[in-house]
Design an enzyme around this catalytic site. Structure first.
Site, PDB file in Angstrom:
ATOM      1  N   VAL A   1       0.864  -1.186   0.000  1.00 23.65           N
ATOM      2  CA  VAL A   1       0.000   0.000   0.000  1.00 23.65           C
ATOM      3  C   VAL A   1       0.898   1.233   0.000  1.00 23.65           C
ATOM      4  O   VAL A   1       1.807   1.351   0.827  1.00 23.65           O
ATOM      5  CB  VAL A   1      -0.931   0.025   1.225  1.00 23.65           C
TER       6      VAL A   1
ATOM      7  N   ASP B   1     -12.637  -9.717  10.674  1.00 28.22           N
ATOM      8  CA  ASP B   1     -11.236  -9.417  10.986  1.00 28.22           C
ATOM      9  C   ASP B   1     -11.138  -8.077  11.720  1.00 28.22           C
ATOM     10  O   ASP B   1     -10.342  -7.205  11.359  1.00 28.22           O
ATOM     11  CB  ASP B   1     -10.398  -9.398   9.716  1.00 28.22           C
TER      12      ASP B   1
END
Length: 878
Positions: free
Chosen positions: A538, A648
């Protein structure tokens, strides 16, 4: 003459001495070049000159100053050898059998995070471990033991294997997987000269039949080794082979079914060949049925074990009659996985008398659908009350390799759950060949058509920005419909699903060109990397008019995380909320898979709690962040027709913008909730270590309450400001959820709160906060609150704290008995005419849809009383 005799004797015994030297054990302390004495034995560093081994790569020598645990091997666990690439330990050994023990204790070293360590292990041509994660394995073991009612919490792990070596050397290979690293703390190679296993073993359910297991060509893994009815036996007490024997009480289905007995005198082996099978300490204690006068023949002693499906197992039972000196006084049946392994079993007769140590092996296959192995000893139905007793001294369970593999890999099974046979495989190959031959007939005829189709497609599709190509992940999910152009010429996709699953015009995102992405990231400059995952990296980028963005680029040479990547696209294409991270657009050129998100200037919540130099968050900031995250999760659970389960939830997936507004991120593991006629979603267990719902882990049944459990861990993480798993701490503190829950149940959460908060929070707000977190971590999902209820109570906690702040600032108390009170991003209205006996409701008008939603406020233990509800609008409320 005497000298001559002496020389002859020396010559005669010299070869024997060399053989003994070659059969000495290898005791290797990994990650050091020095030696140390542990458990009365000398352990040699793996790079020491006298280690007598070959290491193909030096790797990285890692060390830690402390070991927090009660293992005998604590000294060895302070060092480890790390490998970023495949490496071999080669031991010169005699042909024969040996025990191989691998010791693991996870501790972080420099930039190597053990929580993401993953690797394979091979011994010669036998695969021992595949995609192995030590912290995950330790967590699974602890969770399993806790599900059995044990309070033990291990911080280290030892894997034991029994191997045959015929090449004169044992090569143990560590191979990192998934771009991670491998590590090991210590290695034992113990040569075995006696015969511990035989090929011919009684078959469970075979009515006396036996099976030839051909053990010489198979590897064996020790799954369990128990001293039944006695205390733990340390390796120093089993000096022949240095084995560890656990106690059995934690594995018993009903501990009241058996009582301990012992007799420490005159116990001998029934056969001289059994002297190495188990130490006499195992046979000096036993567990016998408590009520041997019971007439109910279904009464028995039971032990339950988790095992890997679709493997062969040897169950070894150890017996020694310690009480009766005549036959037929204790006769019973043995059941393995509810099938009869033996009947009319009389230890006195089998062993040849009283105080005679004896063992019996049984072979069983555990099917692909079963991951549990039951051992049961019960009454023999043909005997009366006097013969309904049963006895067991020790128990071992061994897993046998299949096709050179001891590692459990579920993907190797077909959809039916059975292993593909050789004949089936050949038949499939045959049909594939036939199909390929038939298909080839049409290829030449189709080439001409394909040629013109491709020309037409190239003409109408991708050469211009006005006709970008279809992006496979998006098109697979049907989340991209028509395209439209805004006033500035930017391409947007419309026609995605709305919250109710119907078609609506919703902006999905701009289609970026690869040139725009490269310009935004300075050609993917490594200095702009702000995160790394299984999918790739990222980057922080600058798009359009200087707008900052987070740009997620899938690794072009890896398909790891492809499913999660596509799931995230699907979710973000139909979800819009202030407290969910938004997708700006995507890029599809040159086989790239790139997503562009809004940039979150303040990073993750975790970074602001610990592990960085950032200033600590105030108690109010932490509450507001938790409330924002709760709003995002509540929207997920209730916004769509069937709801969405995040799966998550953790502090690294709660991001903060420049104003510290919390937004939930990373929807790669998300699942659509159950249909109206179902209570759960059956799915494989996925999530993050330390946050995983134990009920979901045990039953593989996913519900919204699994997110609630994970969020409860986040709440404790926010107040304690420490990692959810920290192996360097004492074992009772390693797991944050367990540790914090114990303090909260004592109503002493303030004793472990972040020291940075000391004196800067309202004790009442902390008390209520702890109660919410405790309720979220209830063992059963049905006892946990919904995310909406969690949200309401967090709002109340914030009001308590703000009232305390105003009181400390010397503000005058003002009456807020007004019709409306502004609370965060919601407008709350009270009906003053509601009586004390009526339900207390508030009206919530969200900023997202403007539609009113009336909800009953539920307390942590039931409906909130009027006095407590009135605190929401009391004169000191927010």
């Amino acid at each position: 003459m005497g000298i001559l005799v002496l020389i002859c004797l020396v010559s005669l015994f010299a070869p024997v001495k060399n053989v003994e030297a070659e059969t000495n054990p290898f005791l290797i302390d990994c990650g050091t070049n020095s030696s140390t004495n542990v458990d009365g034995r000398k352990w040699v560093g793996d790079l020491a000159p006298d280690s007598n081994l070959t290491l193909s790569s030096p790797g990285i020598a890692a060390s830690t100053s402390t070991f927090n645990g009660d293992s005998t091997y604590g000294t060895l666990y302070k060092t480890a050898r790390l490998f970023n690439e495949a490496a071999n330990y080669t031991f010169k050994v005699d042909s024969g059998n040996c025990y191989l023990r691998l010791h693991f204790y996870p501790f972080s070293f420099e930039n190597h995070d053990v929580n993401v360590s993953q690797f394979d292990v091979m011994a010669n041509s036998l695969k021992l471990l595949s995609e192995f994660s030590v912290p995950v394995e330790i967590s699974r073991k602890n969770s399993y033991m806790q599900s059995l009612g044990s309070n033990s919490s291990e911080s280290s792990l030892m894997k034991e294997y029994f191997l045959g070596v015929d090449s004169g050397q044992l090569v143990v290979k560590f191979m990192p997987t998934g771009g991670s690293f491998a590590f090991v703390n210590a290695i034992e190679v113990i040569p075995v000269t006696s015969q511990l296993f035989v090929d011919t073993v009684s078959k469970v359910g075979g009515n006396g039949a036996t099976s030839d297991l051909n053990l010489g060509a198979r590897g064996i893994e020790t799954m369990y080794r128990l001293n039944v009815g006695g205390s733990e036996i340390e390796p120093t007490q089993d000096q022949d082979l240095w084995r560890m024997w656990e106690t059995d009480i934690s594995y018993m289905f009903a501990s009241v079914a058996g009582s301990s007995i012992n007799n420490q005198s005159n116990v001998t082996y029934s056969s001289a060949n059994d002297s190495s099978v188990a130490p006499l300490l195992v046979y000096e204690t036993a567990r016998a049925m408590i009520n041997n006068e019971v007439l109910e023949k279904r009464f028995n002693m039971s032990w339950k074990f988790n095992v890997d499906p679709n493997f062969d197992y040897i169950v070894r039972l150890h017996f020694c009659e310690l009480v009766f000196d005549k036959p037929n006084q204790r006769t019973f049946r043995i059941y393995i996985n509810n099938r009869t392994a033996a009947e009319n079993f009389d230890v006195f007769v089998r062993a040849g008398g009283m105080n005679k140590a004896y063992h019996k092996d049984y072979f069983d296959l555990v099917s692909p659908q079963i991951d549990t192995l039951w051992i049961q000893l019960g009454p023999e139905t043909m005997y009366g009350a006097a013969g309904t007793d049963a006895l067991l001294n020790g128990l071992e369970i061994f897993k046998l390799s299949r096709s050179g593999n001891l590692a459990y890999v579920s993907e190797r099974f077909g959809s039916s759950g059975t292993e593909v046979s050789a004949r089936t495989f050949r038949n499939r190959i045959l049909w594939i060949g036939i199909a390929a031959g038939i298909a080839s007939i049409f290829i030449l005829a189709a080439l001409f058509t394909i040629f013109f189709c491709l020309r037409k497609r190239r003409k109408n599709a991708c050469p211009t920005k006005e006709n970008p190509p279809g992006w496979r992940p998006l098109s697979l999910h049907g989340t991209v419909g028509k395209s439209t152009t805004n006033a500035r010429g930017s391409k947007f996709s419309v026609g995605s699903l709305n919250l109710n699953g119907s078609l609506a015009l919703v902006r999905v995102g701009k289609r970026f060109t690869i040139a725009e992405i490269r310009a935004a990231t300075k050609n993917f400059d490594e200095s702009l990397v702000i995160g790394v995952g299984g999918f790739g990296k990222v980057y922080k980028g600058e798009i359009e008019d200087g707008t900052l963005a987070a740009i997620k680029r899938a690794h072009p040479q890896s398909e790891q995380g492809l499913t999660e990547f596509e799931t995230e696209i699907e979710m973000l294409s139909k979800l819009r909320h202030r407290h969910l991270v938004s997708m700006i657009g995507f890029c599809e050129e040159n086989n790239e898979m790139i997503l562009v998100y809004e940039y979150m200037a303040n990073g993750t919540l975790r970074n602001h709690l610990f592990g960085s130099e950032l200033p600590p968050l105030t108690w109010k900031q932490r509450l507001e962040i938790c409330i924002g995250a709760a709003r995002g999760l509540h929207y997920l659970h209730t916004g769509a027709e069937r709801g969405i389960i995040h799966r998550d939830v953790k502090t690294t997936n709660i991001l903060l913008d420049e104003n510290f507004v919390a937004k939930v991120a990373d929807f790669g593991l998300s699942k659509t909730g159950p249909a109206l006629d179902h209570t759960h979603v059956s799915t494989a267990v996925k999530g993050s270590f330390g946050y995983l719902d134990p009920e979901y882990f045990r039953r593989q049944k996913l519900t919204e309450k699994s997110d609630v459990y994970s969020f409860g861990v986040v709440l404790f993480e926010a107040v304690c400001a420490r990692p959810v798993i920290n192996p360097s701490l004492p074992k009772d503190q390693i797991n944050l959820a367990e540790w914090a829950l114990r303090w909260q149940r004592q109503r002493s959460l303030d004793a472990i709160t972040d020291r940075c908060l000391e004196g800067n929070y309202c004790s009442d707000s902390l008390k209520k906060f702890g109660e919410i977190a405790e309720k979220c971590l209830a063992d059963e999902g049905k006892n946990r609150p919904t995310m909406g209820e969690v949200l309401w109570h967090l709002e109340y906690v914030l009001q308590l704290h703000e009232a305390w702040l105003r009181s400390n600032a010397g503000e005058e108390s003002s009456s807020l008995v007004a019709e409306n009170v502004e609370v965060g991003d919601t407008e709350v209205s009270q009906n003053p005419s509601v009586s004390q006996d009526e339900e207390h409701c508030i009206e919530l008008r969200t900023e997202d849809d403007g539609e009113p939603l009336t909800r009953q406020i539920s307390g942590l233990g039931g409906t909130v009383g009027f006095d407590e509800f009135s605190q929401l609008v009391n004169p000191q409320g927010r």
